[in-house]
Motif scaffolding. Structure first.
Motif, PDB file in Angstrom:
ATOM      1  N   ASP A  58      40.497  53.784  30.907  1.00 15.37           N
ATOM      2  CA  ASP A  58      40.458  53.769  29.439  1.00 15.37           C
ATOM      3  C   ASP A  58      40.628  55.172  28.858  1.00 15.37           C
ATOM      4  OD1 ASP A  58      40.308  51.049  29.113  1.00 15.37           O
ATOM      5  OD2 ASP A  58      38.134  50.998  29.290  1.00 15.37           O
ATOM      6  N   ARG A  61      44.239  56.031  29.254  1.00 12.08           N
ATOM      7  CA  ARG A  61      45.056  55.386  28.214  1.00 12.08           C
ATOM      8  C   ARG A  61      44.948  56.130  26.888  1.00 12.08           C
ATOM      9  NH1 ARG A  61      43.926  49.261  30.036  1.00 12.08           N
ATOM     10  NH2 ARG A  61      45.670  49.159  31.496  1.00 12.08           N
ATOM     11  N   VAL A 154      48.774  43.727  17.799  1.00 13.21           N
ATOM     12  CA  VAL A 154      48.478  42.749  16.743  1.00 13.21           C
ATOM     13  C   VAL A 154      49.309  43.057  15.501  1.00 13.21           C
ATOM     14  CG1 VAL A 154      46.665  41.896  15.218  1.00 13.21           C
ATOM     15  CG2 VAL A 154      46.172  42.310  17.627  1.00 13.21           C
ATOM     16  N   ALA A 157      52.997  42.287  16.120  1.00  8.05           N
ATOM     17  CA  ALA A 157      53.303  40.850  16.194  1.00  8.05           C
ATOM     18  C   ALA A 157      53.293  40.192  14.818  1.00  8.05           C
ATOM     19  CB  ALA A 157      52.310  40.157  17.119  1.00  8.05           C
ATOM     20  N   ARG A 158      52.848  40.928  13.796  1.00  9.59           N
ATOM     21  CA  ARG A 158      52.919  40.366  12.441  1.00  9.59           C
ATOM     22  C   ARG A 158      54.341  40.435  11.906  1.00  9.59           C
ATOM     23  NH1 ARG A 158      48.218  43.286  10.646  1.00  9.59           N
ATOM     24  NH2 ARG A 158      46.402  42.075  11.209  1.00  9.59           N
ATOM     25  N   GLY A 162      56.096  37.276  18.846  1.00  9.88           N
ATOM     26  CA  GLY A 162      55.118  37.654  19.870  1.00  9.88           C
ATOM     27  C   GLY A 162      55.763  38.136  21.154  1.00  9.88           C
ATOM     28  N   ILE A 165      56.154  41.852  22.411  1.00 11.80           N
ATOM     29  CA  ILE A 165      55.142  42.673  23.095  1.00 11.80           C
ATOM     30  C   ILE A 165      55.446  42.780  24.598  1.00 11.80           C
ATOM     31  CG2 ILE A 165      52.672  43.067  23.449  1.00 11.80           C
ATOM     32  CD1 ILE A 165      53.599  43.144  20.478  1.00 11.80           C
ATOM     33  N   PRO A 166      55.618  41.651  25.299  1.00  5.97           N
ATOM     34  CA  PRO A 166      55.978  41.791  26.723  1.00  5.97           C
ATOM     35  C   PRO A 166      57.339  42.455  26.908  1.00  5.97           C
ATOM     36  CG  PRO A 166      55.975  39.467  26.070  1.00  5.97           C
ATOM     37  CD  PRO A 166      55.366  40.241  24.949  1.00  5.97           C
TER      38      PRO A 166
ATOM     39  N   PHE B 353      48.976  43.029  31.224  1.00  8.09           N
ATOM     40  CA  PHE B 353      48.052  44.097  30.812  1.00  8.09           C
ATOM     41  C   PHE B 353      46.597  43.785  31.173  1.00  8.09           C
ATOM     42  CE2 PHE B 353      45.034  45.622  27.605  1.00  8.09           C
ATOM     43  CZ  PHE B 353      45.204  46.992  27.731  1.00  8.09           C
ATOM     44  N   THR B 357      44.514  45.703  34.124  1.00 12.25           N
ATOM     45  CA  THR B 357      43.348  46.487  33.699  1.00 12.25           C
ATOM     46  C   THR B 357      42.111  46.105  34.507  1.00 12.25           C
ATOM     47  OG1 THR B 357      44.251  46.584  31.465  1.00 12.25           O
ATOM     48  CG2 THR B 357      41.919  47.115  31.706  1.00 12.25           C
ATOM     49  N   ARG B 370      34.385  53.332  30.303  1.00 16.95           N
ATOM     50  CA  ARG B 370      35.050  52.080  29.930  1.00 16.95           C
ATOM     51  C   ARG B 370      34.841  51.837  28.456  1.00 16.95           C
ATOM     52  NH1 ARG B 370      34.271  47.468  34.504  1.00 16.95           N
ATOM     53  NH2 ARG B 370      35.317  46.211  32.948  1.00 16.95           N
ATOM     54  N   LEU B 371      35.877  51.350  27.811  1.00 16.47           N
ATOM     55  CA  LEU B 371      35.737  51.021  26.397  1.00 16.47           C
ATOM     56  C   LEU B 371      34.753  49.861  26.257  1.00 16.47           C
ATOM     57  CD1 LEU B 371      39.426  51.221  25.171  1.00 16.47           C
ATOM     58  CD2 LEU B 371      37.531  52.613  24.370  1.00 16.47           C
ATOM     59  N   ARG B 373      34.658  47.082  25.070  1.00 20.61           N
ATOM     60  CA  ARG B 373      35.190  45.778  24.693  1.00 20.61           C
ATOM     61  C   ARG B 373      35.683  45.082  25.965  1.00 20.61           C
ATOM     62  NH1 ARG B 373      39.049  47.573  27.039  1.00 20.61           N
ATOM     63  NH2 ARG B 373      40.934  48.574  26.281  1.00 20.61           N
ATOM     64  N   HIS B 410      41.134  40.210  19.541  1.00 20.62           N
ATOM     65  CA  HIS B 410      42.154  40.815  18.686  1.00 20.62           C
ATOM     66  C   HIS B 410      42.000  40.279  17.265  1.00 20.62           C
ATOM     67  CE1 HIS B 410      44.195  42.449  22.211  1.00 20.62           C
ATOM     68  NE2 HIS B 410      43.997  41.282  22.784  1.00 20.62           N
ATOM     69  N   GLU B 411      41.130  40.932  16.527  1.00 27.36           N
ATOM     70  CA  GLU B 411      40.863  40.474  15.162  1.00 27.36           C
ATOM     71  C   GLU B 411      42.140  40.518  14.322  1.00 27.36           C
ATOM     72  OE1 GLU B 411      37.650  42.412  13.123  1.00 27.36           O
ATOM     73  OE2 GLU B 411      36.401  42.284  14.932  1.00 27.36           O
ATOM     74  N   GLY B 412      42.325  39.497  13.533  1.00 25.44           N
ATOM     75  CA  GLY B 412      43.465  39.470  12.622  1.00 25.44           C
ATOM     76  C   GLY B 412      44.780  39.136  13.291  1.00 25.44           C
ATOM     77  N   ALA B 413      44.723  38.633  14.512  1.00 27.74           N
ATOM     78  CA  ALA B 413      45.970  38.279  15.199  1.00 27.74           C
ATOM     79  C   ALA B 413      46.692  37.181  14.424  1.00 27.74           C
ATOM     80  CB  ALA B 413      45.668  37.815  16.620  1.00 27.74           C
ATOM     81  N   ASP B 416      51.762  34.134  15.495  1.00 26.52           N
ATOM     82  CA  ASP B 416      52.758  34.364  16.548  1.00 26.52           C
ATOM     83  C   ASP B 416      52.200  35.166  17.724  1.00 26.52           C
ATOM     84  OD1 ASP B 416      55.006  33.030  16.126  1.00 26.52           O
ATOM     85  OD2 ASP B 416      56.215  34.721  15.383  1.00 26.52           O
ATOM     86  N   PHE B 417      51.011  35.713  17.535  1.00 24.92           N
ATOM     87  CA  PHE B 417      50.475  36.628  18.539  1.00 24.92           C
ATOM     88  C   PHE B 417      50.345  36.002  19.934  1.00 24.92           C
ATOM     89  CE2 PHE B 417      47.002  39.062  20.599  1.00 24.92           C
ATOM     90  CZ  PHE B 417      47.656  40.282  20.668  1.00 24.92           C
ATOM     91  N   ASP B 419      52.261  34.256  21.473  1.00 24.61           N
ATOM     92  CA  ASP B 419      53.540  34.309  22.191  1.00 24.61           C
ATOM     93  C   ASP B 419      53.687  35.602  22.990  1.00 24.61           C
ATOM     94  OD1 ASP B 419      54.264  31.855  21.301  1.00 24.61           O
ATOM     95  OD2 ASP B 419      55.362  32.612  19.553  1.00 24.61           O
ATOM     96  N   ALA B 420      52.830  36.572  22.711  1.00 26.03           N
ATOM     97  CA  ALA B 420      52.866  37.808  23.494  1.00 26.03           C
ATOM     98  C   ALA B 420      52.460  37.532  24.938  1.00 26.03           C
ATOM     99  CB  ALA B 420      51.937  38.852  22.879  1.00 26.03           C
TER     100      ALA B 420
END
Lengths: 241, 471
Positions: A58, A61, A154, A157-158, A162, A165-166, B353, B357, B370-371, B373, B410-413, B416-417, B419-420
Motif C-alpha cells: 500500500d 502504491r 469509480v 467509470a462514470r 466499466g 478499467i481492465p 487487482f 493485492t 496496510r490501508l 480498508r 467503492h462509495e458512489g460507484a 456501469d462500475f 463492468d470493470a
C-alpha cells in the motif's frame, strides 16, 4: 568533458533546465519502475523485497501514484514549454521526425551490414534518440491516463464504460514493459554501453559535448554551427533535418 | 473310516499331552465346575475355586493341563492343600507361574506392561490376574483387557456401552461407522480405575472435572492437542467461558467415530453450538448438497475453519486466506469439473487487482503498512455461509448484486462500475473484445520490439568490433 583547445573543445547542447528535467526523469523512472514492476511481478523474491523496502504494497502504491503524478506534471510542463517555444518563439522543432531520419536509419543499417563505409550523418538528434524520445513521451502520456483510471476507477467509470478499467490495467501493465525495454535495452545501450560513447554519454548531465564527438555523432549540427549559427541551447535548437 | 481305525486314533490321543491334559481337566472339573469350593485366607479373604468350563475351554489356555499352573500333587483322594497368608500373596505366587512362559521380553512393549515392569523393579510385583482372569484368558488380538474391563465396568455403567455410531452418519463410507477406540480399555482413559480399584469422586469428564479431558486425549493425540492451543475455542477457555467445547464435545466419549469420514456428523457437531450459522449453511449451495445428497465434495465447517486450530474468522490473516480456502476446491478440476464449474474463477481473481493485492498481503511481512480498508475476497461477493449459485441470478441479477457489493467499498460507484470486473471470464472476443485485442497485440508487438532493438544493438556492436568504422 573539458573545454580544451582545438578538437577537445566542447560545445553546449543542453540548458540547465533540460539537465534537471532529465535527472528528475531518471529518479521518477526508477521509483515508478521499482514500485510498479514489483506489483506486476509480485511473486518474485526481489519484488517482495522491494515492496517491503517501500513499507508494504500500500505504501508502494502511494509512492507509485504520487511519483506518477509528478512525472505527468513534468511531461505536461515539457510539452507546454516545447509548444510555446516552437509556436510562440519560433524555435526549431528539432525532435520532429522527418524523412531524413528514415534515410539515416537505412544508411545506418547498410553501414552495420558493411554495405557502407560511414554511419549516417545525423543532426541534433539522431533517429535513435528521436525514437526513444517519442516512445517515452507517448508512453508517459498513456501511462498517466491509464494510471489515473486505475487510481480513480469509480470516477472514470462514470464517464467511460466499466470495461475501460481492465483495459486501462492491461495497457498500463504492457506499456510499462515497452518503456522498460526502450529505456533498458535501447537507451542504456545508446548512452552507456555504446562503444562510441562508453563509459557514458555525459552530455545530458554536463550540457556539453566535445567537438570531436559532435563531429562523429551529430555532424550536420556541427556543420551548421560552424557555418556561423549561434550555439544551440534548449529543447529547440538547430533546424531539423 | 472303520471302527478299528477310530479305536487306534483314540489310543494315540490318550498317549499325547493333549489327551492327558483333557483327561486331567475333566477330573478337576468334576469338583471345580461347581460353585461352593473356595480358598480362605487367615485375614478372612476368600477366593472362589470355581472354574467356568465353557470359558476355560474357549480361553487361550484351554489346551493346558490344570497342573501346568497348579503344580501340586493330585491323588485319587484329592490334592494337597497349601496355605497362603493373604490373597495378595496367593495371587503373586500365581503371577510368577504366568511368567514362566510369558517372559519379560515377551510382555514388554505395551504401555500397560512397561509401566507394570517398571513398578516391579521398584518392588511392586504385578498381579497378572487383575487384568487377565485366570481361567478365561482371551487372545491378545481383540482386546483382552477391554473384554474383561468392559464386562466389569459395564455392570454398573451399561449406559456408557460403546454402541453403533450416531444415526446421522451418511451412507457410502463404512469407515464412518467404525469405532476408533475399540482397542482401548476403560482404564486406558480412566486412569486409576481397574477391576479392583474404583476411586470415589471419580472424574465424569463432563465439565467440572479434576482431570481435563484434553489431558487424557493428548496422551495419544498430542499433535491435535497442540493445535487446539491455536484455536479460538482455547482462547475462549482462557477468558473463562464455561461453554467452551473440549475434545469430548465434538468427538464424544464412549462412541467415538472418525469424523474425517463422517462429514455430515462433523458439521452436525458445530451445529450444536452454532445452530443459526448451520441453518444458513444448510440452505447454501454447499450445505444443501451435503445435507440432501451427502455430497463429499462440498466443504463442511472444518474445511474452511479447520478442526483443531480453528482460527478467529474476523482477523485480517483469516480474511487473506479465504481465496486459498476457496481455491482448494475451485482450482481443482477433479472436484469442480464434475459440476460444470470452471477453475478459471481462481485464476481470474488472482490476476485481477483485488486478487493480486491479497496475494501480496499474504507474502509481505506481518508489520507492513496496510490501508485501513478491506480488499474484496471471494466471500465479499459470494457470501460466506449463504453461498448460492450465481448462474441462477442471470446477467442482470448478477450485475445488480455486484453493484451493491462494489458499493460496500467503492462509495458512489455508478451503475456501469461492475463492468470493470469481467465476472471471472478470461478476456476473449466474445467477453471483452477490446481488452482481448489489445492484450494480443502487445503479446505480439512486445517480442518484436525487443527483437528489433536487440538486433540493432548487436549489429552496432558487431560493426564496431570488426573495426571497419567510418570517420
Amino acid at each position: 568533458m573539458s573545454n580544451a583547445a582545438g578538437g577537445r573543445e566542447s560545445l553546449r547542447r543542453f540548458s540547465t533546465a533540460r539537465i534537471v528535467e532529465h535527472l528528475a526523469l531518471i529518479a521518477l523512472f526508477l521509483v515508478l519502475a521499482a514500485t510498479g514492476l514489483a506489483q506486476k511481478f509480485h511473486h518474485f523474491e526481489l519484488s517482495q523485497w522491494l515492496l517491503s523496502a517501500a513499507g508494504g504494497v500500500d505504501r508502494a502504491r502511494q509512492l507509485h501514484h504520487w511519483a506518477g503524478a509528478v512525472l505527468a506534471a513534468l511531461i505536461a510542463v515539457h510539452v507546454v514549454t516545447a509548444w510555446v517555444g516552437i509556436f510562440a518563439f519560433r524555435r526549431s522543432f528539432a525532435m520532429l521526425v522527418t524523412p531524413q531520419d528514415f534515410r539515416n536509419a537505412v544508411q545506418d543499417l547498410r553501414y552495420h551490414l558493411a554495405q557502407r563505409e560511414r554511419p549516417a550523418a545525423c543532426d541534433r538528434y539522431d533517429y535513435k534518440q528521436k525514437f526513444t524520445y517519442w516512445m517515452i513521451l507517448i508512453s508517459c502520456a498513456l501511462m498517466a491516463l491509464t494510471g489515473l483510471a486505475l487510481w480513480f476507477p469509480v470516477t472514470v467509470a462514470r464517464f467511460l464504460p466499466g470495461e475501460a478499467i481492465p483495459l486501462a490495467a492491461t495497457l498500463h501493465s504492457h506499456q510499462a514493459l515497452v518503456i522498460l525495454l526502450v529505456v533498458v535495452v535501447w537507451h542504456v545501450y545508446d548512452s552507456v554501453l555504446n562503444p562510441d560513447v562508453f563509459p557514458l554519454d555525459t552530455s545530458i548531465f554536463t550540457g556539453r559535448m566535445s567537438r570531436t564527438r559532435m563531429r562523429r555523432l551529430h555532424p550536420r549540427e556541427l556543420d551548421r554551427l560552424e557555418r556561423g549559427s549561434s550555439e544551440s541551447v534548449g529543447g529547440g535548437g538547430a533546424p531539423a533535418g | 473310516m472303520t471302527g478299528k481305525a477310530v479305536r487306534m486314533l483314540l489310543a494315540l490321543a490318550l498317549c499325547t499331552g493333549v489327551g492327558a491334559a483333557a483327561s486331567e481337566t475333566e477330573a478337576c472339573l468334576a469338583c471345580h465346575a461347581d460353585k461352593g469350593h473356595a480358598i480362605e485366607f487367615p485375614e478372612g479373604e476368600r477366593i472362589e475355586a470355581f472354574v467356568d468350563e465353557a470359558e476355560f475351554r474357549a480361553s487361550v489356555h484351554g489346551f493346558l493341563a490344570c497342573t501346568d499352573c497348579h503344580d501340586r500333587t493330585i491323588t485319587p483322594a484329592g490334592h494337597e492343600q497349601r496355605r497362603f497368608r493373604s490373597e495378595e500373596l496367593f495371587k503373586l505366587r500365581y503371577s510368577r507361574i504366568c511368567r514362566r512362559c510369558h517372559s519379560d521380553e515377551e510382555i514388554a512393549g505395551t504401555e500397560v506392561h512397561d509401566s507394570l515392569l517398571a513398578r516391579e523393579a521398584d518392588g511392586h510385583a504385578p498381579v497378572c490376574t487383575d487384568c487377565h482372569p485366570a481361567h478365561a484368558v482371551r487372545p491378545a488380538a481383540g482386546g483382552l483387557i477391554l473384554a474383561v474391563e468392559e464386562h466389569h465396568c459395564l455392570e454398573c455403567h451399561a449406559d456408557q456401552a460403546p454402541a453403533a455410531p450416531p444415526a446421522e452418519v451418511g451412507p457410502g463410507d463404512d469407515r464412518a461407522r467404525r469405532r476408533v477406540h475399540h482397542n482401548l480399555s476403560c482404564s486406558g482413559c480412566h486412569a486409576g480405575f481397574s477391576v479392583t480399584e474404583h476411586p470415589q469422586g471419580a472424574p465424569a469428564f463432563d465439565g467440572a472435572v479434576p482431570v481435563a479431558p484434553e489431558d487424557i486425549c493428548r496422551r495419544c493425540h498430542f499433535d491435535k492437542y497442540t493445535k487446539t492451543h491455536e484455536s479460538i475455542h482455547f482462547e475462549m477457555a482462557g477468558r473463562g467461558r464455561p461453554d467452551t467445547p473440549t475434545c469430548l464435545n465434538c468427538h464424544g466419549s464412549h462412541r467415538i467415530v472418525n469424523l474425517s469420514y463422517d462429514r455430515v456428523g462433523s458439521a452436525g457437531k458445530c451445529r450444536e453450538c452454532h445452530p443459526k450459522l448451520y441453518a444458513t449453511y444448510a440452505a447454501s449451495v454447499h450445505g444443501d448438497a451435503l445435507v440432501s445428497e451427502h455430497n463429499r465434495d462440498v466443504p463442511i465447517c472444518s474445511d474452511c475453519h479447520r478442526a483443531h486450530d480453528i482460527g478467529n474468522p474476523l482477523t485480517q490473516d483469516y480474511r487473506d486466506d479465504i481465496p486459498v480456502m476457496c481455491a482448494n476446491c475451485h482450482a481443482d478440476a477433479a472436484i469442480v469439473g464434475k459440476y460444470g464449474l470452471s477453475t478459471d474463477v481462481v485464476r481470474t481473481y488472482l490476476s485481477d487487482f483485488h486478487g493480486s493485492t491479497v496475494s501480496i498481503y499474504r507474502d509481505q511481512e506481518a508489520g507492513a503498512y496496510r490501508l485501513p480498508r478491506p480488499i474484496a475476497v471471494c466471500t465479499d461477493c459470494h457470501g460466506t455461509h449463504d453461498i448460492r449459485s450465481m448462474t441462477a441470478l442471470g446477467t442482470a441479477g448478477t450485475k445488480a448484486l455486484l453493484l451493491t457489493k462494489c458499493r460496500q467499498c467503492h462509495e458512489g460507484a455508478g451503475s456501469d462500475f461492475p463492468d470493470a470486473w469481467l465476472s471471472h471470464y478470461i478476456p476473449s472476443m466474445a467477453t471483452a473484445p477490446a481488452l482481448y485485442l489489445v492484450d494480443r497485440a502487445y503479446r505480439v508487438l512486445l517480442p518484436l520490439l525487443l527483437l528489433g532493438m536487440l538486433l540493432q544493438v548487436l549489429l552496432h556492436a558487431w560493426r564496431h568490433a570488426t573495426g571497419r568504422r567510418g570517420t
